[in-house]
Design an enzyme around this catalytic site. Structure first.
Site, mmCIF file in Angstrom:
data_model
loop_
_atom_site.group_PDB
_atom_site.id
_atom_site.type_symbol
_atom_site.label_atom_id
_atom_site.label_comp_id
_atom_site.label_asym_id
_atom_site.label_seq_id
_atom_site.Cartn_x
_atom_site.Cartn_y
_atom_site.Cartn_z
ATOM 1 N N CYS A 110 30.358 14.536 4.471
ATOM 2 C CA CYS A 110 31.050 13.439 3.791
ATOM 3 C C CYS A 110 30.487 13.192 2.396
ATOM 4 C CB CYS A 110 31.018 12.171 4.623
ATOM 5 S SG CYS A 110 29.355 11.562 4.916
ATOM 6 N N HIS A 125 47.827 26.857 -27.627
ATOM 7 C CA HIS A 125 46.531 26.591 -26.999
ATOM 8 C C HIS A 125 46.554 25.262 -26.251
ATOM 9 C CE1 HIS A 125 42.430 24.914 -27.030
ATOM 10 N NE2 HIS A 125 42.126 26.144 -26.632
HETATM 11 C C1 PEP Z 1 25.724 11.133 0.884
HETATM 12 O O1 PEP Z 1 24.567 10.830 0.637
HETATM 13 O O2 PEP Z 1 26.177 12.261 0.754
HETATM 14 C C2 PEP Z 1 26.663 10.107 1.349
HETATM 15 C C3 PEP Z 1 27.884 10.426 1.708
HETATM 16 O O3 PEP Z 1 26.244 8.822 1.323
HETATM 17 P P1 PEP Z 1 26.160 7.940 -0.015
HETATM 18 O O4 PEP Z 1 26.858 8.699 -1.085
HETATM 19 O O5 PEP Z 1 26.813 6.649 0.316
HETATM 20 O O6 PEP Z 1 24.689 7.825 -0.215
#
Ligand code: PEP
Ligand code: MG
Length: 878
Positions: free
Chosen positions: A834, A457
């Site tokens: 992002c 496991h």
């Molecule tokens: C987000 O809000 O997705 C972003 C990339 O900015 P931060 O995480 O810096 O607020």
């Protein structure tokens, strides 16, 4: 009427959704003529129905199960519950995606006192009685544990007491009489625990066992595993009912687990383990240490030869490495399971490359074979070579899951979680792990077990999680109760430091520092294929030149997000930054900004250099300012001195920065609206850096991307953009150069998505900040959701953390809307993401479907995103 039950002879490999992976493969093996004990599969739909019916198996399903039993009896010439020729069965779970060890299995079902007596009476072989009682005690224990949820420990204690009384070390040394006594003791323990007799009726046993398997779909460890592996709750599990073949019948019998290729390295050689006179759980649970599969050839040459043929046949049939369970009963081979084997990341790459070279797979198929999340382990640290050379191992186990780990010793899963929460790195040391340990295994840097082989496991689960694991170090003298163990004469207690190497199996006392992994040729080859097929570009979120360089090495094609506030954590810089925050007047602020400008400019220059002409998107100041103000008296005093203010004045400014709801407060572009001089300074730094690096590297085209955060209204963007453009143009004119640049915005407030057609008139690009977009779409805090998400998982309201895996239904709809509104207004608009989701495979796939231009993620997730993007493109084209 729905068909809830399929004989193995009625299915095939393509019916995975309905029959689960195990059921579909048992059917396929039957179809291609392999020796599979003939039983039936209860469908995954029956599992869903079980939950819809309030966790009950309805009469219609049970009637079909009994028809299945009747047919199984006919095929096998044995009868369930019969006294002359009884049929015993195994009842096993089997979901669409394999979830090793997460759900339940019951073996030897159909036994009761009468059946046991009849079986013994019908076979004069003296070893047979021992076998029957061994099966009986196993069944009572497993049924009690799995079906009735009486803890295993009560039964294990009885076994240990029996072994001690008889002066033996292993179960195998217990006699028929001992096992008979144990079976009696087990039944008494069952009654003691539950207040009722052990159920004797095989049909009742079967119904309860099927219910238990369905119920196990919803057990805590299965829920954790599903969340980690993106397996939807709605899939349900199938149940396979199969006649028992007995590896514990006698010394002419045994059981094994094998892989057609080495699951740790990918090497094309059979790898596996075999135990004589044992049942399957003995191998997997690591209770006895098995022999290598090659030794089976000496013990059972004919069954081994047949097994080798089966391995070849299955690989050629499935065109992938197979993981198989089998049993030999009286020298005859039976196949109990086959599936595409789980493997380490290096093995996955090796196997993918070999399968392409061997003509089994196309490059596209090879790319689809690799789980992007698995790549993480490749990128994980290894021991620092120099320190390692000087270190001497104090013990060795099996290198069960690669990577290196060091930390403080803990002895229980709960302790691992508790210590990790305190910020400690821990190594979980156990006699053996069991599925209940999963959260502790996740929290640990590494796992070390005393017992168990490569298929135990601990080994299987650690490999799946990408956690370093050394298993089966039998030299450890373990005292779990008192939280200590001894190895090579050294005593380790809770908190002792230890280092383990999951590749070599070596164990070291003390801490050996780790260094980043290096990546081999197979990685480059597979990534090359991925890059050929993917449509999405992959950028990185990087705030420092070092991160940016690492990301470039891992294939990033640009920076999608540079969080400029992260550039101010160093001591000298934070002082200037604080002066800027605590300035009373524009002049004071500008003085502070003048100090900051050179830092920013030189950082940006280094980023442009690291990116070698690839795009760099710099986001202007975003966070609530109070995150940066000093809290220590000495720092407040320092700031007061620097500003020519009193400590009280500084404290008053700090107090005035307090907000009730800072994440929805004075942050993002609101800072630029209130203090345009900050955005102006940042513009100067970006443009000056770009001009300098362009001059030094005329071969690169540097086109700065300036990103304005937290915009919710086009006029806000327009207002900030105006002075950004004014400042940038003035800088460019003063330098007498030609420099193109872009000003875009993050889409991270729902209103921005809803009014994206307006916003697109002012933006050169959109980048989805899905961290904030998720926070604001759900209306709960990205920093505090962990406090209540557990309850939401339990209540099946959410299956995943929406901050880790994009909520495609809601947040995804906002993204889709923003793109559809924005692009027609500004056809040149480029769009990326992002938020953290940019490195999550299922979210990357969604971004591909939405038609984004790029995803941006942290450096180590760049390869994951590249592969996930390729898989999305290949799957779409199929
Ligand atoms: C987000 O809000 O997705 C972003 C990339 O900015 P931060 O995480 O810096 O607020
Ligand atoms: Mg944000």
């Amino acid at each position: 009427m729905a068909k809830w039950v399929y004989l193995f002879s009625e299915g095939n490999a393509s019916m995975r959704e309905l029959l689960g992976g195990k059921g579909a493969n048992l059917a396929e093996m039957t179809k291609i003529g392999l020796p599979v004990p003939q039983g039936f599969t209860i469908t995954t739909e029956a599992c869903t129905q079980y939950y819809e019916d309030g966790r009950k198996i309805n009469d219609e399903i049970m009637a079909q199960v009994m028809e299945g039993v009747a047919k199984m009896e006919e095929i096998n010439g044995k009868k369930f519950g019969d006294h002359k020729n009884p049929l015993l069965v195994s009842v096993r779970s089997g979901a669409r995606a394999s979830m090793p060890g997460m759900m339940d299995t019951i073996l030897n079902l159909g036994l009761n006192d009468d059946v046991v007596a009849a079986m013994i009476a019908g076979n004069p072989d003296p070893t047979f009685e021992r076998f029957v009682y061994d099966s009986y005690r196993r069944f009572i224990q497993m049924f009690s544990d799995v079906v009735m949820e009486v803890g295993k420990k009560y039964f294990e204690k009885l076994i240990d007491e029996m072994k001690e009384a008889k002066g033996v070390k292993t179960d195998i040394e217990l006699t028929a009489a001992d096992l008979k006594t144990l079976a009696e003791q087990f039944k008494a323990e069952y009654k003691n625990q539950l207040g009722s007799d052990f159920p004797a009726d095989p049909v009742e046993q079967l119904k309860l066992a099927i219910e238990a398997v369905f119920r196990s779909w919803d057990n805590p460890r299965a829920n954790v595993y599903r969340r980690d592996n993106d397996i939807p709750y709605s899939w349900g599990t199938a149940v396979n009912v199969m006649p028992m073949v007995f590896g514990n019948l006698n010394d002419q019998s045994g059981t094994g687990v094998a892989f057609t290729r080495d699951p740790a390295t990918g090497e094309n050689k059979l790898m596996g383990e075999f135990l004589i006179n044992a049942q399957g759980e003995d191998v997997v649970a690591g209770v006895r240490t098995p022999m290598p599969i090659a030794q089976m050839e000496e013990e059972f040459p004919e069954a081994y030869a047949e097994f080798i043929k089966v391995c070849e046949l299955l690989e050629n049939h499935y065109h992938d490495m197979q993981d198989m369970e089998f049993t030999v009963e009286n020298k005859k081979l039976y196949m109990l399971q086959c599936r595409n084997g789980k493997r380490t990341a290096p093995a996955a790459l090796q196997i993918a490359c070999d399968l392409v070279d061997e003509g089994h797979k196309t490059e596209e198929e090879a790319v689809l074979m690799i789980d992007p999340r698995n790549l993480d382990t490749l990128l994980h640290p290894q021991f620092d070579a120099k320190t390692l050379k000087a270190a001497t191992p104090i013990g060795k186990g099996l290198g069960a899951s690669p990577g290196a780990a060091c930390g403080k010793v803990v002895f229980t899963a709960d302790d691992a979680v508790a210590w990790a929460e305190k910020g400690e790195k821990v190594v979980l040391v156990r006699l053996e792990t069991s599925p209940e340990d999963i959260t502790g295994m996740k929290a640990a840097q590494g796992i070390l077990t005393v017992r168990g082989g490569m298929t135990s496991h601990a080994a299987v689960v650690a490999r799946g999680m990408g956690t370093c694991c050394v298993s089966g170090c039998g030299d450890i003298l373990m005292d779990e109760e008192n939280k200590k163990f001894t190895l090579a004469g050294q005593v380790f207690t809770e908190g002792s430091e230890i280092s383990i190497d999951g590749t070599t199996g070596n164990i070291y006392a003390g801490i050996i520092p780790t260094v980043d992994a290096s990546i081999d040729g197979n990685f480059g080859r597979v990534m090359g294929w991925a890059d050929k097929f993917r449509k999405l570009k992959v950028r990185t979120n990087a705030d420092t030149p070092a991160d940016a360089k690492k990301a470039r090495e891992l294939g990033a094609e640009g920076i999608g997000l540079c969080r400029t506030e992260h550039m101010f954590f160093e001591e000298e810089r934070i002082a200037a930054f604080r002066e800027m925050i605590c300035a009373d007047t524009v002049e004071e602020r500008e003085t502070a900004l003048d100090k900051i400008l050179p830092y920013q400019q030189s950082d940006f220059e280094k980023l442009y250099e690291a990116l070698e002409g690839n795009p760099v998107c710099i986001r202007f100041l975003d966070p609530p300012l109070h995150e940066f103000v000093p809290t220590e008296d000495a720092d407040i005093q320092k700031l007061a001195d620097a500003q020519g203010k009193t400590v009280e004045q500084i404290r008053a400014i700090i107090d005035s920065l307090h907000e009730f709801n800072p994440m929805m407060g004075h942050r993002g572009c609101r800072l630029a609206v209130t203090y345009p001089e900050i955005a102006k300074m940042q513009t100067k730094a970006v443009i000056r850096a770009a001009i300098n690096v362009s001059k030094a590297h005329p071969e690169w085209t540097i086109k700065p991307e300036i990103m304005i955060p937290l915009v919710g209204e086009v006029k806000e963007l327009k207002y900030v953009k105006n002075f950004v453009v004014e400042t940038a143009d003035a800088e460019i004119a003063a330098a007498g150069v030609n420099l193109e640049y872009e000003v875009g915005t993050m889409i991270e407030i729902p209103r921005a998505a809803l009014t994206a057609d307006e916003i697109a008139t002012e933006a050169d690009f959109f980048c989805f900040g899905t961290n904030d977009l998720t926070q604001m779409a759900f209306g709960f805090s990205r920093d505090d959701a962990g406090k209540f998400l557990g309850a939401y998982y339990d209540a099946k309201i959410y299956e995943n953390d929406p901050f880790a895996k994009l909520d495609q239904t809601g947040v995804g709809k906002l993204m889709d809307m923003a793109i559809k509104l924005g692009r027609p207004v500004n056809p040149a608009l480029h769009v990326g993401i992002c938020g953290e989701h940019g490195g999550d495979p299922s979210s990357v796939e969604f971004c591909h479907k939405l038609g984004l231009d790029y995803v941006s993620c942290s450096p180590y997730r760049v390869p994951i995103a590249r592969l996930a993007a390729a898989q999305a493109a290949i799957s779409e084209a199929r």
